[in-house]
Design a protein around this motif. Sequence first.
Motif, short mmCIF file in Angstrom:
data_model
loop_
_atom_site.label_atom_id
_atom_site.label_comp_id
_atom_site.label_asym_id
_atom_site.label_seq_id
_atom_site.Cartn_x
_atom_site.Cartn_y
_atom_site.Cartn_z
N LEU A 1 0.72 -1.32 0.08
CA LEU A 1 -0.02 0.08 0.01
C LEU A 1 0.79 1.38 0.04
CD1 LEU A 1 -2.70 -1.03 2.89
CD2 LEU A 1 -2.87 -1.10 0.37
N PRO A 2 0.22 2.41 -0.54
CA PRO A 2 1.14 3.88 -0.42
C PRO A 2 1.74 3.90 0.88
CG PRO A 2 -0.88 3.92 -1.65
CD PRO A 2 -1.05 2.56 -1.30
N ARG A 3 1.04 3.82 1.94
CA ARG A 3 1.48 4.02 3.36
C ARG A 3 2.67 3.08 3.83
NH1 ARG A 3 -3.65 1.70 4.98
NH2 ARG A 3 -3.50 -0.39 6.15
N HIS A 4 2.60 2.12 3.20
CA HIS A 4 3.88 0.94 3.55
C HIS A 4 5.13 1.71 2.97
CE1 HIS A 4 0.61 -2.66 3.46
NE2 HIS A 4 0.44 -1.74 4.84
N TRP A 5 4.98 2.13 1.41
CA TRP A 5 6.21 2.65 0.79
C TRP A 5 6.58 3.82 1.56
CZ3 TRP A 5 8.94 0.30 -2.82
CH2 TRP A 5 8.33 -0.83 -3.44
N ARG A 6 5.46 4.82 1.77
CA ARG A 6 5.76 6.19 2.69
C ARG A 6 6.75 5.86 4.07
NH1 ARG A 6 1.16 7.61 3.18
NH2 ARG A 6 0.81 7.29 5.39
N ARG A 7 6.27 4.78 4.60
CA ARG A 7 6.93 4.68 6.01
C ARG A 7 8.34 3.79 5.78
NH1 ARG A 7 1.12 2.44 8.49
NH2 ARG A 7 0.39 4.74 8.80
N ASN A 8 8.62 3.54 4.61
CA ASN A 8 9.93 3.08 4.35
C ASN A 8 10.94 3.88 3.69
OD1 ASN A 8 10.29 0.25 5.65
ND2 ASN A 8 8.05 0.31 4.82
N VAL A 9 10.53 5.23 3.51
CA VAL A 9 11.36 6.13 2.75
C VAL A 9 12.80 5.81 3.30
CG1 VAL A 9 11.94 8.46 2.39
CG2 VAL A 9 9.77 7.62 1.93
N GLY A 10 13.91 5.63 2.33
CA GLY A 10 15.26 5.64 2.98
C GLY A 10 15.59 4.32 2.87
N ARG A 11 14.87 3.31 3.32
CA ARG A 11 15.40 1.84 2.82
C ARG A 11 15.48 1.37 1.82
NH1 ARG A 11 12.74 -0.55 7.62
NH2 ARG A 11 13.25 0.79 9.67
N LEU A 12 16.48 0.30 1.68
CA LEU A 12 16.62 -0.77 0.53
C LEU A 12 15.60 -1.59 0.27
CD1 LEU A 12 18.83 -0.80 -1.77
CD2 LEU A 12 19.79 -2.65 -0.46
N VAL A 13 14.84 -1.85 -0.78
CA VAL A 13 13.77 -2.65 -1.01
C VAL A 13 14.21 -3.51 -2.52
CG1 VAL A 13 12.05 -1.15 0.17
CG2 VAL A 13 12.43 -0.92 -2.42
N LYS A 14 13.62 -4.71 -2.51
CA LYS A 14 13.56 -5.22 -3.82
C LYS A 14 12.01 -5.32 -4.26
CE LYS A 14 16.51 -8.66 -4.04
NZ LYS A 14 17.40 -9.88 -3.93
N VAL A 15 11.89 -5.36 -5.44
CA VAL A 15 10.50 -5.24 -6.04
C VAL A 15 10.72 -5.75 -7.50
CG1 VAL A 15 10.65 -2.77 -6.66
CG2 VAL A 15 8.45 -3.99 -6.34
#
Length: 218
Positions: free
Chosen positions: A117-131
């Motif tokens: 969800l958008p809030r999940h991504w917003r709360r992880n600004v600055g983190r490294l992600v794989k998608v």
Amino acid sequence: MTQRGRVAGRPRTDQRAPGRPRDDTPARRHRLRTVIEPVVVAAGYDLEDLSVSRAGRRHVVRVVVDRDGGVDLDAVADVSRALSKALDQAEETGGDLVAGEYQLEVSSPGVDRPLTLPRHWRRNVGRLVKVTVTPAAPDAAEAERRPRKLTGRVVEADEQRVVLRTDDGLTEWTYPELGPGRVQVEFSRLDEIAEDDLAGGDDDLEDGDDEDVEGEER
């Protein structure tokens, strides 16, 4: 992090045949949600997950909550107490919400929670992600529109799109183009990751934490 709530439940009075599973139906889970979600929202949190599972002779009701800025242990404890009270009141007026004894566990999401969800991504600004991304440009060549795995750091996220910094520079993706994202644990940055993000459930509780659980037969 996880806060264990009170063990509650009434002795079985039904006459089910031996071996017949207890009534853990979607209807029961819906009834639980109608009690739990308003309490979580009123406290200023999002209900990220609600599940009911078996643990020996009792059920475990697991509630995962989150909000912008994260959730600390005191906040989880406050939500747990409010939910325990609401569940008690609901059972007094409407009967059992769970078939038999149950234990309430309230926790914050771990890093293994998929970003959907958008809030999940917003709360992880600055983190490294794989998608996995699937470009949606209609004028792009077919090969360019095929799904591909991408690893990047979340630079920005709002209600429409996510900006990732990859080895190739900044890339921008709308949510329909993104699959579930997964936060990548960076061992060089463990000191920047909050304790609640590293918690995976019951494993973060020592045996001594059982003093937080009050046993009550009703």
